[in-house]
Design an enzyme around this catalytic site. Sequence first.
Site, mmCIF file in Angstrom:
data_model
loop_
_atom_site.group_PDB
_atom_site.id
_atom_site.type_symbol
_atom_site.label_atom_id
_atom_site.label_comp_id
_atom_site.label_asym_id
_atom_site.label_seq_id
_atom_site.Cartn_x
_atom_site.Cartn_y
_atom_site.Cartn_z
ATOM 1 C CB ALA A 43 -0.910 -0.009 1.231
ATOM 2 C CG ASN A 184 16.775 -2.809 4.363
ATOM 3 O OD1 ASN A 184 17.319 -3.916 4.440
ATOM 4 N ND2 ASN A 184 15.829 -2.433 5.190
ATOM 5 C CB THR A 215 17.785 1.459 0.073
ATOM 6 O OG1 THR A 215 17.227 0.404 0.849
ATOM 7 C CG2 THR A 215 17.076 1.521 -1.267
ATOM 8 N N GLY A 246 11.682 3.177 3.199
ATOM 9 C CA GLY A 246 12.064 2.238 2.134
ATOM 10 C C GLY A 246 10.949 2.119 1.097
ATOM 11 C CG ASP A 247 7.349 0.559 2.247
ATOM 12 O OD1 ASP A 247 8.016 -0.390 1.802
ATOM 13 O OD2 ASP A 247 6.769 0.530 3.347
ATOM 14 C CB SER A 277 8.991 9.778 3.961
ATOM 15 O OG SER A 277 9.967 8.808 4.230
ATOM 16 N N GLY A 282 4.832 8.849 11.186
ATOM 17 C CA GLY A 282 3.836 8.031 10.506
ATOM 18 C C GLY A 282 4.389 7.442 9.228
ATOM 19 C CB SER A 286 5.913 10.509 6.785
ATOM 20 O OG SER A 286 6.217 9.329 6.075
#
Length: 292
Positions: A43, A184, A215, A246-247, A277, A282, A286
């Site tokens: 999501a 990551n 990352t 990361g998302d 972010s 959050g 964010s």
Amino acid sequence: MGKKICVIGSSNIDQFSYVNKFPKEGETIIGESFKTGFGGKGANQAVMAGILGSDVYIISCLGNDIFAESTIDNFKKNKVNTEYIQRADVSSGVAPIWVDSRGENKIVVVPGANSEINAEEAINSIKKIKNVSYVVGQAEIPMKVNYEVFEYSKRNNILTIFNPAPGMILDDKFLDSVDWLIPNENEFEIISGLKLSKENILEFSSKIYSNLIVTLGKQGAFLVEDNKIIEFEAPSVKVADTTGAGDAFVGAFVHGMSKNLAPKESIKLAIEKASSSVQRKGTQSSYSSSSE
Ligand code: RIB
């Protein structure tokens, strides 16, 4: 609008407790504050792409509870197409999260409906969406579903991006269906079985078919290109909460690629959005213009 992106993956309701220091085993501590928000790695990646203006679809499985409808509304607000969301007669995914004063987190995911996602329905959705250019996945849904969806995508010339989070050992056949692998630093060590170093990243990269980006949080990211490491720096920022950074990176990277930016430019955009972010609390809340 750009090329079509389809994100397959988890949706969760994130339940944040902000604490000064994480409790020790058996210890009770008093937290600073609490908040809930929309999360789940799939999501989050879809929402970041939607906020940036991608033509993005989510394939996720929601439960039979009050969280499901509000999750769908949130996707719509963030310009993510919800037509192919699946439903199951169980609870939606939730994620209790602790964040300490350094902005570091500890997350427990209780997958609920995320475990019920159906591969055949997901593939049929990709067929119905038509002309999908990118499929993006992570490891918070059963890997069997990722295998089938990625194998179908590869056979049909759809570019695939896999973020192996949470980290797990991936089978070689699955890796052959991945065009871009984005772990990551911790996930790199799990999937490769090697300690993080430039030499080991090059060694692992030489053994896999896919392009590799690792990352590195506040250190930026490494891209392997022509058997060399290209380094990307991240700006120095004040960290409030690293959850979902990361998302944000993956969602912004695929957005850049879908708008025909070169991979290096897409990585710069991804670092910019991830760094932005972490300065707010959050997960999706964010991601700058998210309306959560
Ligand atoms: O990557 C952050 C995400 O991990 C959170 O949104 C939480 O739901 C878990 O999926």
